[in-house]
Design a protein around this motif. Structure first.
Motif, PDB file in Angstrom:
ATOM      1  N   UNK A  34       0.888  -1.210   0.071  1.00 55.57           N
ATOM      2  CA  UNK A  34       0.423  -0.035   0.071  1.00 55.57           C
ATOM      3  C   UNK A  34       0.742   1.218  -0.092  1.00 55.57           C
ATOM      4  N   UNK A  35       1.832   1.640   0.685  1.00 57.18           N
ATOM      5  CA  UNK A  35       2.815   2.565   0.563  1.00 57.18           C
ATOM      6  C   UNK A  35       3.836   2.490  -0.607  1.00 57.18           C
ATOM      7  N   UNK A  36       3.620   2.116  -1.257  1.00 58.65           N
ATOM      8  CA  UNK A  36       4.605   2.065  -2.364  1.00 58.65           C
ATOM      9  C   UNK A  36       3.576   2.090  -3.685  1.00 58.65           C
ATOM     10  N   UNK A  37       2.560   1.637  -3.242  1.00 55.42           N
ATOM     11  CA  UNK A  37       1.286   1.837  -4.557  1.00 55.42           C
ATOM     12  C   UNK A  37       1.164   3.072  -4.430  1.00 55.42           C
ATOM     13  N   UNK A  38       0.835   3.915  -2.911  1.00 51.82           N
ATOM     14  CA  UNK A  38       0.688   5.615  -3.424  1.00 51.82           C
ATOM     15  C   UNK A  38       1.999   6.253  -3.623  1.00 51.82           C
ATOM     16  N   UNK A  54      -2.579   2.889 -15.740  1.00 51.62           N
ATOM     17  CA  UNK A  54      -3.480   2.590 -16.423  1.00 51.62           C
ATOM     18  C   UNK A  54      -2.904   0.877 -16.546  1.00 51.62           C
ATOM     19  N   UNK A  55      -1.357   1.320 -16.922  1.00 51.47           N
ATOM     20  CA  UNK A  55      -1.036  -0.238 -16.966  1.00 51.47           C
ATOM     21  C   UNK A  55      -1.158  -0.872 -15.526  1.00 51.47           C
ATOM     22  N   UNK A  56      -0.764   0.175 -14.452  1.00 55.23           N
ATOM     23  CA  UNK A  56      -0.113  -0.709 -13.267  1.00 55.23           C
ATOM     24  C   UNK A  56      -2.036  -0.870 -12.385  1.00 55.23           C
ATOM     25  N   UNK A  58      -4.374  -2.100 -14.906  1.00 54.66           N
ATOM     26  CA  UNK A  58      -4.690  -3.548 -15.247  1.00 54.66           C
ATOM     27  C   UNK A  58      -3.986  -4.508 -15.020  1.00 54.66           C
ATOM     28  N   UNK A  59      -2.550  -4.412 -14.928  1.00 51.46           N
ATOM     29  CA  UNK A  59      -1.821  -5.301 -15.058  1.00 51.46           C
ATOM     30  C   UNK A  59      -1.751  -5.904 -13.108  1.00 51.46           C
ATOM     31  N   UNK A  60      -2.589  -5.172 -12.147  1.00 50.36           N
ATOM     32  CA  UNK A  60      -2.526  -5.085 -10.863  1.00 50.36           C
ATOM     33  C   UNK A  60      -0.953  -5.749  -9.944  1.00 50.36           C
ATOM     34  N   UNK A  61      -0.783  -4.495 -10.413  1.00 51.05           N
ATOM     35  CA  UNK A  61       0.544  -4.211  -9.713  1.00 51.05           C
ATOM     36  C   UNK A  61       0.074  -3.660  -8.291  1.00 51.05           C
ATOM     37  N   UNK A  62       0.030  -2.645  -7.882  1.00 52.93           N
ATOM     38  CA  UNK A  62      -0.583  -1.802  -6.981  1.00 52.93           C
ATOM     39  C   UNK A  62      -1.698  -2.494  -5.758  1.00 52.93           C
ATOM     40  N   UNK A  63      -1.413  -2.305  -4.963  1.00 48.27           N
ATOM     41  CA  UNK A  63      -2.048  -2.516  -3.571  1.00 48.27           C
ATOM     42  C   UNK A  63      -3.537  -1.626  -3.675  1.00 48.27           C
ATOM     43  N   UNK A  64      -4.917  -1.909  -3.606  1.00 47.91           N
ATOM     44  CA  UNK A  64      -6.112  -1.094  -3.850  1.00 47.91           C
ATOM     45  C   UNK A  64      -6.135  -0.220  -2.153  1.00 47.91           C
ATOM     46  N   UNK A  65      -6.289   1.116  -2.169  1.00 45.65           N
ATOM     47  CA  UNK A  65      -6.661   1.450  -0.941  1.00 45.65           C
ATOM     48  C   UNK A  65      -7.405   2.492  -1.317  1.00 45.65           C
ATOM     49  N   UNK A  66      -8.294   3.412  -0.584  1.00 44.59           N
ATOM     50  CA  UNK A  66      -9.371   4.706  -0.755  1.00 44.59           C
ATOM     51  C   UNK A  66      -8.144   5.175  -0.704  1.00 44.59           C
ATOM     52  N   UNK A  78     -13.124   7.580 -13.722  1.00 42.67           N
ATOM     53  CA  UNK A  78     -12.979   5.978 -14.189  1.00 42.67           C
ATOM     54  C   UNK A  78     -12.018   4.576 -13.189  1.00 42.67           C
ATOM     55  N   UNK A  79     -10.189   6.202 -13.225  1.00 34.81           N
ATOM     56  CA  UNK A  79      -9.622   4.600 -12.772  1.00 34.81           C
ATOM     57  C   UNK A  79      -9.420   4.607 -11.084  1.00 34.81           C
ATOM     58  N   UNK A  80     -10.012   6.150 -10.243  1.00 39.59           N
ATOM     59  CA  UNK A  80     -10.290   6.549  -8.839  1.00 39.59           C
ATOM     60  C   UNK A  80     -11.500   5.114  -8.581  1.00 39.59           C
ATOM     61  N   UNK A  81     -12.827   5.443  -9.682  1.00 42.97           N
ATOM     62  CA  UNK A  81     -13.593   4.305  -9.530  1.00 42.97           C
ATOM     63  C   UNK A  81     -13.216   2.868  -9.426  1.00 42.97           C
ATOM     64  N   UNK A  82     -11.971   2.772 -10.426  1.00 45.15           N
ATOM     65  CA  UNK A  82     -12.075   1.009 -10.265  1.00 45.15           C
ATOM     66  C   UNK A  82     -10.994   0.856  -9.166  1.00 45.15           C
ATOM     67  N   UNK A  83     -10.195   1.945  -8.777  1.00 40.18           N
ATOM     68  CA  UNK A  83      -9.485   1.345  -7.317  1.00 40.18           C
ATOM     69  C   UNK A  83     -10.592   1.114  -6.021  1.00 40.18           C
ATOM     70  N   UNK A  84     -11.939   2.371  -6.182  1.00 38.49           N
ATOM     71  CA  UNK A  84     -12.662   2.046  -5.076  1.00 38.49           C
ATOM     72  C   UNK A  84     -12.761   0.513  -5.048  1.00 38.49           C
ATOM     73  N   UNK A  85     -14.038   0.855  -5.837  1.00 39.59           N
ATOM     74  CA  UNK A  85     -14.542  -1.064  -5.885  1.00 39.59           C
ATOM     75  C   UNK A  85     -13.905  -1.542  -5.967  1.00 39.59           C
TER      76      UNK A  85
END
Length: 131
Positions: A34-38, A54-56, A58-66, A78-85
């Motif tokens: 999470x920290x690295x992703x942010x 978008x690439x990260x 799509x490839x699920x390279x980031x840990x999702x968080x609010x 749109x990308x934020x909505x994907x992350x929130x979902x």
């Protein structure tokens, strides 16, 4: 160690040190915490590299968080909505829908005011439960 790379000046003809650092991490770990992703997303936004986000995603390279969604929201709803979902943040998802509908309504007001009024009334009626 991340902050050291963030503060290092770029070398001519080389990618920024922070991007080199995260590139190595992604190669070795496959996915950032999470920290690295942010921190990576902050750096990418500052550099205007939203196509990388978008690439990260799509490839699920980031840990999702609010927090990650909040950062991305500043550049792409749109990308934020994907992350929130993916981070199970229902209030933030609703906010994305509202922002997207508001934009749609503004475009509609400019192009067809009567249809915009009808659309706004439908939204209002649906929010109160009236059909």
């Amino acid at each position: 160690p991340i902050h050291k790379f963030l503060q290092m000046p770029p070398q001519p003809g080389q990618p920024q040190p922070v991007f080199q650092y995260f590139s190595v991490l992604l190669e070795k770990c496959g996915k950032l915490n999470q920290l690295e992703s942010v921190e990576l997303v902050k750096a990418a936004i500052q550099q205007g590299r939203t196509q990388m986000l978008e690439k990260w995603l799509t490839n699920e390279k980031l840990e999702m968080s609010e927090e990650l969604g909040d950062l991305v929201m500043t550049v792409d709803v749109n990308m934020a909505q994907i992350i929130y979902l993916r981070s199970n943040a229902p209030e933030k998802i609703i906010n994305c829908y509202i922002q997207r509908n508001t934009s749609m309504l503004l475009q509609l007001v400019r192009s067809n005011p009567p249809e915009a009024l009808e659309f706004a009334m439908k939204l209002t009626n649906n929010e109160t439960g009236v059909q």
